[in-house]
Motif scaffolding. Structure first.
Motif, mmCIF file in Angstrom:
data_model
loop_
_atom_site.group_PDB
_atom_site.id
_atom_site.type_symbol
_atom_site.label_atom_id
_atom_site.label_comp_id
_atom_site.label_asym_id
_atom_site.label_seq_id
_atom_site.Cartn_x
_atom_site.Cartn_y
_atom_site.Cartn_z
ATOM 1 N N ILE A 163 0.116 -1.470 0.078
ATOM 2 C CA ILE A 163 0.125 0.041 -0.288
ATOM 3 C C ILE A 163 0.893 1.195 0.143
ATOM 4 C CG2 ILE A 163 -1.961 1.235 1.004
ATOM 5 C CD1 ILE A 163 -2.373 -1.440 0.140
ATOM 6 N N PRO A 164 0.502 1.935 -0.703
ATOM 7 C CA PRO A 164 1.846 3.474 -1.040
ATOM 8 C C PRO A 164 1.310 4.129 -0.168
ATOM 9 C CG PRO A 164 0.650 3.286 -3.294
ATOM 10 C CD PRO A 164 0.292 1.732 -1.934
ATOM 11 N N GLU A 165 2.359 5.207 0.458
ATOM 12 C CA GLU A 165 1.801 5.848 1.225
ATOM 13 C C GLU A 165 0.951 7.292 1.195
ATOM 14 O OE1 GLU A 165 4.690 9.200 4.027
ATOM 15 O OE2 GLU A 165 5.255 8.605 2.262
ATOM 16 N N ASN A 166 0.330 7.667 -0.285
ATOM 17 C CA ASN A 166 -0.834 7.806 -0.280
ATOM 18 C C ASN A 166 -2.021 7.759 -0.341
ATOM 19 O OD1 ASN A 166 -0.452 7.084 -2.653
ATOM 20 N ND2 ASN A 166 -1.136 8.010 -3.836
ATOM 21 N N VAL A 167 -2.213 7.026 -0.480
ATOM 22 C CA VAL A 167 -3.205 5.566 -0.075
ATOM 23 C C VAL A 167 -3.403 4.958 0.802
ATOM 24 C CG1 VAL A 167 -4.177 3.075 -0.571
ATOM 25 C CG2 VAL A 167 -2.987 3.977 -2.926
ATOM 26 N N TYR A 168 -2.241 4.788 1.658
ATOM 27 C CA TYR A 168 -2.698 4.197 2.944
ATOM 28 C C TYR A 168 -3.018 5.787 3.901
ATOM 29 C CZ TYR A 168 -1.430 3.006 7.925
ATOM 30 O OH TYR A 168 -1.330 2.370 9.454
ATOM 31 N N ASP A 169 -2.524 6.900 3.371
ATOM 32 C CA ASP A 169 -3.605 8.654 4.219
ATOM 33 C C ASP A 169 -4.278 8.315 4.239
ATOM 34 O OD1 ASP A 169 -0.267 9.125 4.617
ATOM 35 O OD2 ASP A 169 -0.254 11.019 3.160
ATOM 36 N N ILE A 170 -5.085 7.949 3.157
ATOM 37 C CA ILE A 170 -6.644 8.316 2.742
ATOM 38 C C ILE A 170 -7.043 6.524 3.519
ATOM 39 C CG2 ILE A 170 -8.219 7.373 1.004
ATOM 40 C CD1 ILE A 170 -6.932 8.257 -1.388
ATOM 41 N N ILE A 171 -7.047 5.470 3.887
ATOM 42 C CA ILE A 171 -6.967 4.247 4.512
ATOM 43 C C ILE A 171 -7.045 5.041 6.186
ATOM 44 C CG2 ILE A 171 -6.737 2.158 4.956
ATOM 45 C CD1 ILE A 171 -5.454 1.649 2.719
ATOM 46 N N VAL A 190 -10.876 3.612 -0.435
ATOM 47 C CA VAL A 190 -9.928 3.638 -1.013
ATOM 48 C C VAL A 190 -10.923 4.509 -2.255
ATOM 49 C CG1 VAL A 190 -7.436 3.499 -2.224
ATOM 50 C CG2 VAL A 190 -8.547 2.430 0.396
ATOM 51 N N LEU A 191 -11.429 3.904 -2.969
ATOM 52 C CA LEU A 191 -12.012 3.855 -5.297
ATOM 53 C C LEU A 191 -13.010 4.991 -4.433
ATOM 54 C CD1 LEU A 191 -13.171 0.638 -6.145
ATOM 55 C CD2 LEU A 191 -11.738 1.932 -6.555
ATOM 56 N N MET A 192 -13.721 5.445 -3.555
ATOM 57 C CA MET A 192 -14.392 6.791 -3.709
ATOM 58 C C MET A 192 -13.255 7.818 -3.378
ATOM 59 S SD MET A 192 -17.944 5.966 -0.954
ATOM 60 C CE MET A 192 -17.156 5.016 0.172
ATOM 61 N N ASN A 193 -11.896 7.297 -3.198
ATOM 62 C CA ASN A 193 -11.223 8.372 -2.155
ATOM 63 C C ASN A 193 -11.060 8.682 -3.924
ATOM 64 O OD1 ASN A 193 -11.648 9.840 -0.080
ATOM 65 N ND2 ASN A 193 -12.250 7.931 0.479
ATOM 66 N N GLY A 194 -10.853 8.128 -5.249
ATOM 67 C CA GLY A 194 -10.120 7.997 -6.493
ATOM 68 C C GLY A 194 -8.520 7.478 -6.480
ATOM 69 N N PHE A 195 -8.501 6.599 -5.572
ATOM 70 C CA PHE A 195 -7.348 5.769 -5.907
ATOM 71 C C PHE A 195 -7.824 3.958 -6.085
ATOM 72 C CE2 PHE A 195 -5.331 9.786 -5.375
ATOM 73 C CZ PHE A 195 -4.414 9.705 -5.229
ATOM 74 N N ASP A 196 -7.259 3.406 -6.719
ATOM 75 C CA ASP A 196 -7.156 1.847 -6.001
ATOM 76 C C ASP A 196 -6.323 1.647 -5.464
ATOM 77 O OD1 ASP A 196 -5.004 1.805 -7.167
ATOM 78 O OD2 ASP A 196 -5.891 0.502 -8.985
ATOM 79 N N LEU A 197 -6.372 0.124 -4.436
ATOM 80 C CA LEU A 197 -5.314 -0.204 -3.441
ATOM 81 C C LEU A 197 -3.709 -0.428 -3.877
ATOM 82 C CD1 LEU A 197 -7.195 -3.211 -1.638
ATOM 83 C CD2 LEU A 197 -6.805 -0.641 -0.522
ATOM 84 N N ILE A 198 -3.588 -0.352 -4.968
ATOM 85 C CA ILE A 198 -1.889 -0.620 -5.562
ATOM 86 C C ILE A 198 -1.620 1.181 -5.985
ATOM 87 C CG2 ILE A 198 -1.745 -2.366 -5.781
ATOM 88 C CD1 ILE A 198 -1.710 -2.554 -8.989
ATOM 89 N N GLY A 199 -2.246 2.215 -5.776
ATOM 90 C CA GLY A 199 -2.106 3.349 -5.773
ATOM 91 C C GLY A 199 -2.765 3.938 -7.483
ATOM 92 N N ASN A 200 -3.159 3.455 -8.563
ATOM 93 C CA ASN A 200 -3.365 3.687 -9.371
ATOM 94 C C ASN A 200 -5.019 4.757 -9.380
ATOM 95 O OD1 ASN A 200 -1.716 2.463 -11.481
ATOM 96 N ND2 ASN A 200 -3.035 0.794 -11.003
ATOM 97 N N LYS A 201 -4.964 5.930 -9.776
ATOM 98 C CA LYS A 201 -5.733 6.591 -9.664
ATOM 99 C C LYS A 201 -7.100 5.863 -10.586
ATOM 100 C CE LYS A 201 -3.212 11.064 -10.000
ATOM 101 N NZ LYS A 201 -2.738 12.193 -10.740
ATOM 102 N N ALA A 202 -8.574 6.583 -10.605
ATOM 103 C CA ALA A 202 -9.191 5.359 -10.424
ATOM 104 C C ALA A 202 -10.732 6.548 -10.342
ATOM 105 C CB ALA A 202 -9.383 4.753 -9.923
ATOM 106 N N GLU A 203 -11.053 6.614 -11.200
ATOM 107 C CA GLU A 203 -12.789 7.592 -11.391
ATOM 108 C C GLU A 203 -13.762 6.782 -11.291
ATOM 109 O OE1 GLU A 203 -12.576 9.736 -15.008
ATOM 110 O OE2 GLU A 203 -10.870 10.927 -14.271
#
Length: 250
Positions: A163-171, A190-203
């Motif tokens: 889990i990258p740091e930016n995703v972990y900050d969301i978690i 995590v998806l609702m906040n614009g990312f998937d778990l491994i750090g890709n931007k997601a809409e």
């Protein structure tokens, strides 16, 4: 007298012809025997050849997992002026279902397995928390896995997702370190906040009628390819790649 000589000549010619024909037939018989022997050996070897296939798919999302925080990460960062490259603050075990089948005609004994991972440029990387084990129901050590001809077994593979740091900050906005959580809820948050778990931007769009997200796009800058090897008692290795690309909510 003359007739007798003619008869002897014909007899000699016939004897020579018979000898040649006999030699040819003997040669053909030897060739047929060799071909039959080779075919028998080939057929026997084909019957003894180990054939294993397996299907890997992500488990139903409705299972419990844990957000594990690396204990040494915070201490390590506090001593660094610049943030280290390649380190992640947390990982989450993700479950995969494996159906492994013996498609050959002889029994197979699978003794070990190996899990590797590759990045975007096919560079091999390793994380000691990546391999969370292979299980068979409640059996945490199913090896050796013995399969008769035509037999299949169901296994569970657990992979520790970095889990990258930016995703972990969301978690951390919702969950505490080392908290047990349903994987579906964590992934959706995590998806609702614009990312998937491994750090890709997601809409993502709103929930559909089945309560699932409609994912409109994922920017696949981060990709994970896991290579799973099974090795048999005879030393044969069976390899299959598992690519983690974009989330699919079920």
């Amino acid at each position: 007298m003359r007739q007798e000589k003619e008869f002897r000549k014909k007899e000699i010619r016939y004897s020579k012809f018979s000898l040649v024909l006999s030699s040819i037939l003997s040669f053909v018989a030897i060739v047929i025997s060799i071909v039959a022997l080779i075919f028998t050996i080939y057929t026997d070897n084909r019957k003894l050849e180990e054939k294993v296939s397996y299907l890997i798919r992500e488990s139903n999302y409705n299972y419990q997992t844990t957000i594990y925080e690396r204990k040494s990460f915070s201490n390590f960062l506090s001593k660094q002026k610049d943030k280290p490259i390649g380190m992640v603050p947390a990982y989450v075990p993700v479950s995969y279902d494996i159906i492994i089948s013996n498609t050959g005609e002889s029994p197979v004994s699978i003794t070990t397995y190996n899990l590797k991972a590759f990045g975007l440029n096919n560079n091999l990387w390793f994380d000691n928390l990546m391999d969370q084990g292979i299980y068979e129901e409640k059996n945490k050590n199913p090896f050796p896995i013995n399969l008769d001809a035509g037999e299949s077994k169901s296994l569970k593979l657990k992979i520790g997702f970095q889990i990258p740091e930016n995703v972990y900050d969301i978690i951390k906005k919702k969950y505490k370190p080392n908290q047990s959580v349903k994987y579906d809820d964590l992934n959706n948050f995590v998806l609702m906040n614009g990312f998937d778990l491994i750090g890709n931007k997601a809409e993502v769009k709103d929930y559909d009628n089945d309560g699932r997200f409609d994912i409109s796009s994922v920017d696949p800058k981060v990709n994970r390819i896991y290579r799973l090897n099974f090795k048999t008692a005879k030393g044969n290795t069976f390899i299959q790649d598992l690519e983690v690309y974009s989330p699919e909510l079920k």
